[in-house]
Write an enzyme that holds these catalytic residues in place. Structure first.
Site, PDB file in Angstrom:
ATOM      1  N   GLU A   1      19.551  -5.857   8.200  1.00  0.00           N
ATOM      2  CA  GLU A   1      19.837  -4.504   7.717  1.00  0.00           C
ATOM      3  C   GLU A   1      21.013  -4.436   6.767  1.00  0.00           C
ATOM      4  OE1 GLU A   1      22.123  -4.865  11.659  1.00  0.00           O
ATOM      5  OE2 GLU A   1      20.322  -5.669  10.698  1.00  0.00           O
TER       6      GLU A   1
ATOM      7  N   ASP B   1      25.768  19.664   1.975  1.00  0.00           N
ATOM      8  CA  ASP B   1      25.066  19.872   3.241  1.00  0.00           C
ATOM      9  C   ASP B   1      24.813  21.358   3.504  1.00  0.00           C
ATOM     10  OD1 ASP B   1      25.362  17.154   3.468  1.00  0.00           O
ATOM     11  OD2 ASP B   1      27.029  17.257   4.879  1.00  0.00           O
TER      12      ASP B   1
ATOM     13  N   LYS C   1      22.599  11.450   4.564  1.00  0.00           N
ATOM     14  CA  LYS C   1      23.147  12.126   3.389  1.00  0.00           C
ATOM     15  C   LYS C   1      22.277  11.913   2.147  1.00  0.00           C
ATOM     16  CE  LYS C   1      26.918  13.776   2.812  1.00  0.00           C
ATOM     17  NZ  LYS C   1      27.437  15.170   2.832  1.00  0.00           N
TER      18      LYS C   1
END
Length: 543
Positions: free
Chosen positions: A191, A248, A399
């Site tokens: 990852e 956001d 995000k």
């Protein structure tokens, strides 16, 4: 109903093929989830304390994360053995590999003779397994590829019915596969960016082995989420939510507006601690450009009066938070009164909150045997006195996904890519007492810094940047005389998840230009420093 008020049958893991990531306290669990999302596969992170019988969905596959523990220690965390009864593919990564081997036989793992941190060359071993597809995990990955190791323990023996499929110089069992079940283990971290072809390895597991459909996209999400919001709020329900001008809250507000129109009431509390001209800019953008029903409350004098004489950072935060809640409650009641007799008449029952998935992961992350739950300030932070139900339409998103969603909702690019701004505002970028004069200095220096970053074409390369006022007086020479004035610290970082961050390297000529402009144009400043501290040990904000 789930914790955020959304019925379980509408949850994303019911609508999209989902891979479950079992977290053992790894710093990389979020990265695994993000890599899978990049492949358009929905993924969900749950702590290793999760009981399989309580799972509200059936995953397409399971990934056992890394972790900072040794599986043979008496207080080491372990997965519910029932995970092996799910009859789905399982991939163990680092600690997850060792956990899988330990579950078969507790003698299979021991401390390595030497630790292995950093790059290693991975070579493939066909092994003696009877299953012809054991190496599908490494399909289209060249032997000898660079991988990233971070372990001290290693396997001492192969678990029964497993074969070796990969090794490094220090890890003879760097990759293993079960001879008949779709169980795989790897000692390295696919990852992280340091592992070449890591994304391909995860894709092989998720798509080729787990057969997960790659249908998690923001196009699919927005349709499903608007439907969820409408079903949840109903035809008469009213929602209120705070906006700040950040990505956001703006994306959450626009999504709510798309779902229920004027029955969503956005509130901007101007606490006097916003960036220069922020309240005016946010009002113009949200109302004129995005059509959002917005109320702006100018409470700057109230906040500054409360902060007078306060120097301690945590006390600043508490004062700002308490006053914000009080003003928000007062505004909600006022909006409800003014709506009486109109098509929007009715009580406000819901509070919109811009919680993101990293907040959720942080709140449930495994932190060791003595503390498995950590409450995050953005999760479940609704004061009981408000008597509102929480709605969090972005709580499944990272995000970068929020930014993609914002673009699809028609939000201007400069707003979608805007750097984060803390809830307490400039107050935690002014070390010491917050006064009107200090706010003026912080805003002016920050504007110069950000404008120069934009002019240099660096804004999108930087995750967050700002100028802070230090609580020190330093000697300088300005206009042929000695002065005793304040100093500014410039802070710029790069990060993908804001859990860790590296300071951003500027060319010398850029820093020289910014420093000169701030020292010459910002009254009260005679020195400029650059903060070159990574996170950890530092934090992104000053206070």
């Amino acid at each position: 109903m789930t914790a955020n008020g959304i019925s379980e049958k509408q949850a994303p893991h019911k609508l999209f093929d989902t891979l479950l990531i079992i977290d053992f306290g790894s710093q990389y669990s979020q990265s695994i989830a993000r890599r899978l999302r990049d492949l358009n596969i929905f993924s969900e992170v749950l702590p290793c304390t999760q009981r399989v019988e309580a799972l509200p969905f059936r995953p397409k596959g399971v990934i056992l994360s890394g972790g900072p523990y040794s599986v043979y220690d008496s207080d080491a965390p372990h997965v519910d053995p029932a995970v092996f009864d799910l009859d789905v593919p399982i991939l163990g990564i680092c600690y997850g590999l060792q956990e899988m081997a330990w579950q078969y036989n507790q003698q299979n793992v021991l401390a390595g003779e030497k630790r292995e941190y950093g790059h290693a060359k991975l070579t493939f071993d066909q092994g003696g397994g009877s299953t012809p597809s054991v190496n599908v995990l490494f399909e289209d990955v060249p032997s000898g590829t660079d991988v990233w190791m971070s372990h001290g323990d290693k396997l001492s023996h192969l678990p029964e019915s497993f074969s070796t499929i990969a090794k490094t110089d220090n890890a003879p069992f760097a990759g293993i596969a079960h001879d008949s079940n779709p169980y795989y283990g790897i000692q390295f971290h696919p990852e992280v960016e340091h592992t070449h072809h890591g994304k391909k390895i995860l894709a092989n597991f998720a798509v080729r082995i787990c057969k997960a459909r790659q249908h998690w996209t923001m196009d699919e999400f927005v349709v499903a989420e608007i439907s969820r919001i409408r079903a949840l709020v109903g035809q008469k329900g009213q929602v209120i939510g705070a906006v700040s001008g950040g990505v956001d809250s703006t994306v959450a507000a626009k999504l709510m507006n798309e779902a229920i129109g004027d029955r969503f009431h956005a509130v901007l509390v101007d606490n006097g601690l916003l960036r220069q001209n922020e309240a005016e800019t946010v009002h113009q953008t949200l109302t004129s450009q995005l059509g959002i029903n917005l109320t702006v409350v100018d409470a700057s004098e109230r906040f500054l009066a409360e902060l007078k004489g306060v120097f301690e950072p945590e006390e600043k935060r508490k004062i700002i938070g308490r006053n914000f809640i009080e003003i928000f409650q007062e505004t909600a009641k006022k909006i409800a009164r003014e709506a009486a007799g109109s098509p929007n008449a009715g009580d406000i029952d819901w509070l919109l909150q811009g919680t993101l998935y990293p907040d959720v992961i942080e709140s449930i992350a495994f932190r060791g045997p003595s503390q498995t739950i950590k409450t995050h300030h953005n999760v479940g932070g609704l004061p009981a006195a408000m008597h509102l139900k929480l709605i969090e339409p972005l709580r499944e998103l990272f995000k970068d996904e929020v930014r993609i969603l914002g673009t699809k909702l028609g939000i201007p690019e400069e707003l979608v890519w805007r750097h984060p701004f803390p809830g307490p505002g400039i107050a935690i970028r002014i070390l010491g007492e917050v006064t009107p004069s200090q706010i003026k200095i912080a805003r002016h220096a920050d504007r110069i810094f950000i404008e120069e970053i934009i002019a240099a074409g660096l804004y999108r390369n930087i995750s967050q940047a700002y100028a802070a006022v230090l609580n020190v007086r330093v000697v300088g020479v300005m206009g042929d005389k000695r002065v005793h004035e304040q100093a500014i610290a410039l802070r710029a970082v790069q990060t993908t998840d804001f859990m860790t961050a590296d300071w951003y390297y500027f060319e010398h000529s850029f820093i020289k230009k910014v420093s000169s402009k701030i020292a010459n144009e910002v009254s009260g400043i005679c020195r400029v420093f650059q903060d070159i501290t990574s996170k950890p040990p530092g934090t992104i904000e000053m206070e």
